[in-house]
Write an enzyme that holds these catalytic residues in place. Structure first.
Site, PDB file in Angstrom:
ATOM      1  N   ASP A   1       0.828  -1.206   0.000  1.00 55.60           N
ATOM      2  CA  ASP A   1       0.000   0.000   0.000  1.00 55.60           C
ATOM      3  C   ASP A   1       0.865   1.261   0.000  1.00 55.60           C
ATOM      4  OD1 ASP A   1      -2.168  -1.709   0.091  1.00 55.60           O
ATOM      5  OD2 ASP A   1      -2.307  -1.645   2.264  1.00 55.60           O
TER       6      ASP A   1
ATOM      7  N   LYS B   1      -0.074  -7.647  -3.660  1.00 53.56           N
ATOM      8  CA  LYS B   1      -1.370  -6.972  -3.663  1.00 53.56           C
ATOM      9  C   LYS B   1      -1.179  -5.483  -3.908  1.00 53.56           C
ATOM     10  CE  LYS B   1      -3.990  -6.476   0.148  1.00 53.56           C
ATOM     11  NZ  LYS B   1      -4.512  -5.091   0.195  1.00 53.56           N
TER      12      LYS B   1
ATOM     13  N   ASP C   1      -6.266  -5.140  -5.595  1.00 51.89           N
ATOM     14  CA  ASP C   1      -7.265  -5.125  -4.524  1.00 51.89           C
ATOM     15  C   ASP C   1      -8.323  -4.049  -4.810  1.00 51.89           C
ATOM     16  OD1 ASP C   1      -8.591  -5.537  -2.168  1.00 51.89           O
ATOM     17  OD2 ASP C   1      -7.025  -4.722  -0.871  1.00 51.89           O
TER      18      ASP C   1
ATOM     19  N   LYS D   1     -11.715  -4.375  -4.983  1.00 55.46           N
ATOM     20  CA  LYS D   1     -12.958  -4.501  -4.210  1.00 55.46           C
ATOM     21  C   LYS D   1     -14.163  -3.952  -4.984  1.00 55.46           C
ATOM     22  CE  LYS D   1     -10.847  -4.334   0.408  1.00 55.46           C
ATOM     23  NZ  LYS D   1      -9.469  -3.951   0.094  1.00 55.46           N
TER      24      LYS D   1
ATOM     25  N   ASP E   1     -20.246  -2.947  -7.578  1.00 54.19           N
ATOM     26  CA  ASP E   1     -21.330  -2.350  -8.350  1.00 54.19           C
ATOM     27  C   ASP E   1     -22.061  -3.432  -9.137  1.00 54.19           C
ATOM     28  OD1 ASP E   1     -22.931  -0.307  -9.544  1.00 54.19           O
ATOM     29  OD2 ASP E   1     -21.215   1.069  -9.385  1.00 54.19           O
TER      30      ASP E   1
ATOM     31  N   SER F   1     -10.966  -8.270   8.370  1.00 51.64           N
ATOM     32  CA  SER F   1     -10.253  -8.225   9.653  1.00 51.64           C
ATOM     33  C   SER F   1     -10.441  -6.923  10.399  1.00 51.64           C
ATOM     34  CB  SER F   1      -8.748  -8.441   9.413  1.00 51.64           C
ATOM     35  OG  SER F   1      -8.226  -7.441   8.556  1.00 51.64           O
TER      36      SER F   1
ATOM     37  N   ARG G   1       2.098  -3.387   6.410  1.00 48.64           N
ATOM     38  CA  ARG G   1       3.062  -2.497   7.052  1.00 48.64           C
ATOM     39  C   ARG G   1       4.195  -3.226   7.748  1.00 48.64           C
ATOM     40  NH1 ARG G   1      -1.605   1.070   9.803  1.00 48.64           N
ATOM     41  NH2 ARG G   1      -2.765  -0.811   9.259  1.00 48.64           N
TER      42      ARG G   1
END
Length: 491
Positions: free
Chosen positions: A267, A289, A320, A322, A325, A380, A463
């Site tokens: 990320d 990811k 990722d 997600k 719609d 999570s 992280r």
């Protein structure tokens, strides 16, 4: 200079002469305050249990808390345990450890269950020196995994752990787990003694005692993992043979070949950082990811560059996205626009809120390209609504679309007990080498618990790796931890 804590017997209750009598009186008091209950209870594992032990209630009864602490101290004295300080397993054991510490002038440490990402960022709080021996204090033990989740952070800061004291041992394999890890269990009350005392005093019928005994015998943890997991876990290679989705087959084979079940959630803020991280971590991971909509420097050739790195180091790409719609909309979102996700990402994921039409839409684009879809069955984050009926609906949709749905984002697939899903891959986010959480509601879990206890296949780490001082070294540590957990689960 430090001193060792050497427990000596207290005999604090003058109205009861022997320790056996004190313990029997404590059993009756625990039953009286409903810390030990009988009926039908759903456990964390999903099993229905005829007995439930809830020792959190003892903080409201000072006499019981004191009696518990003193009985635990006396057991340590009788067994000759020696230690320099003690640490209670969060959270129920913290008041017990505090009581023991105050009454016997023994230093106490605390483990943070949620490690903060600001301030000192310490996992262990308190004054101590490396090389000291720390006693683990827990309320009860079942499999021993909650104890081990505190042992590892203590060892990480240089403390030794040799002894664990608990009030109740459920006699389901916890002692064996601790012994394998070099720990001696000191238990005040084996569950069998609780049953014996309550039956003798007319608080339980003989039939109920037998029912509880049968439940305990049928649900042994095998030392460190549920019986279900121990007897039915199959290898990645074996599951590749029954996978319907090509991406799932490739993933199972890749993990087996590379000996890695580690997915890194990269990320980061820019495409440049992402590509550099992919090159650095590629040798350790089975999947990367991404969040391509985070990158202000995203360009048309991003996908080609990332695919080249993935091919070089043999890992899959998981965007990722997600999707959430209706079918017609996600067709365009997946295949076109700025990012053209289906062209370069092997795997993507979707919520099931719109219904099964979202799978039909994504499948129309992804299946011809041999892509795979993960459904978000559980999450999570704290307070998630992805559970219960939502999870059951996700499982059913996957069953209806096994050619394209390759698996789930999930936290505890073992609890589902869905036999047909062995050809699907379960991936769990929020994994760290020590348990805890962050200020945004993310809840962390360890590789051993995620793979062995909860039945997942892939650990997703963010992280803990990309923000580490040495990301490559951190990835190597997580890869080894994840693979050791997998190997343990299939033995």
């Amino acid at each position: 200079m430090t001193r060792s804590c050497v427990p000596s017997s207290t005999g604090s209750d003058k109205n009861v002469k022997t320790m056996d009598e004190r313990i029997d009186a404590l059993v009756l008091r625990l039953h009286e305050i409903e810390a030990v209950k009988f009926g039908s209870f759903t456990l964390k594992s999903g099993l229905q249990s005829p007995i439930y032990i809830d020792l959190r209630v003892i903080v409201s009864y000072p006499d019981v808390l004191t009696a518990v602490a003193e009985c635990m101290w006396d057991v340590l004295s009788n067994n000759g345990a020696k230690f320099d300080n003690m640490c209670g397993v969060p959270y129920t054991a913290l008041p017990i450890a505090t009581c023991m510490s105050l009454n016997h002038d023994c230093p106490m440490l605390m483990r943070r269950k949620e490690v903060k990402d600001y301030g000192t960022k310490k996992a262990i709080e308190g004054a101590f020196e490396k090389g000291q021996t720390c006693l683990l204090v827990e309320d009860l033990v079942t499999s021993g995994m909650s104890v081990m989740e505190t042992v590892h952070p203590l060892q990480h800061v240089g403390l030794k752990t040799t002894d664990v004291v608990v009030l109740i041992d459920r006699e389901q394999g916890g002692e064996q787990t601790l012994k394998k890890n070099g720990l001696k269990l000191h238990a005040v009350l084996p569950l069998s003694r609780v049953l014996k005392v309550l039956e003798k005093e007319g608080k339980m019928s003989k039939e109920l005692v037998e029912e509880v005994q049968q439940f305990i015998a049928a649900n042994q943890t095998g030392g460190d993992k549920p019986k279900e997991e121990k007897t039915k876990r199959e290898t990645y290679a074996g599951r590749a043979k029954i996978a319907s989705n090509q991406c799932a087959k490739d993933m199972f084979h890749l993990m087996e070949k590379k000996k890695s079940n580690l997915c890194v959630a990269a990320d980061v803020d820019t495409a440049k950082e992402l590509l550099e991280l992919a090159e650095t971590l590629g040798p350790e991971i089975c999947m990367l990811k991404t969040h391509c909509d985070l990158y202000p420097d995203f360009t048309e050739d991003f996908g080609e560059k990332l695919q080249a790195i993935a091919k070089k180091h043999d890992f899959l790409i998981f965007e990722d996205r997600k999707f959430a719609d209706i079918g017609n909309t996600v067709v365009g979102q997946y295949s076109s626009g700025v990012h053209k996700i289906a062209d370069w990402s092997h795997v993507t994921n979707a919520h099931i809120v719109p219904g099964s039409g979202i799978i039909d839409g994504l499948k129309s684009v992804g299946l011809p390209k041999k892509r795979g879809l993960l459904l978000l069955a559980e999450m999570s984050s704290k307070g998630t609504m992805a559970n219960g009926a939502y999870t059951e609906a996700a499982i059913q949709m996957a069953k209806d679309h096994k050619d394209f749905v390759m698996g789930f984002i999930a936290t505890n697939p073992n609890a589902w007990k869905v036999e047909w899903s062995k050809g699907l891959i379960n991936m769990t986010p929020g994994v760290q080498l020590q348990v805890g959480g962050d200020s945004m509601g993310q809840q962390y879990n360890t590789p051993m618990n995620v793979i062995c206890n909860n039945g997942s296949d892939v650990i997703i780490v963010g992280r803990g790796i990309y923000k580490a001082q040495d990301p490559a070294k951190a990835a190597s540590e997580y890869r080894k931890a994840g693979w050791e957990a997998y190997e343990k689960s299939v033995k």
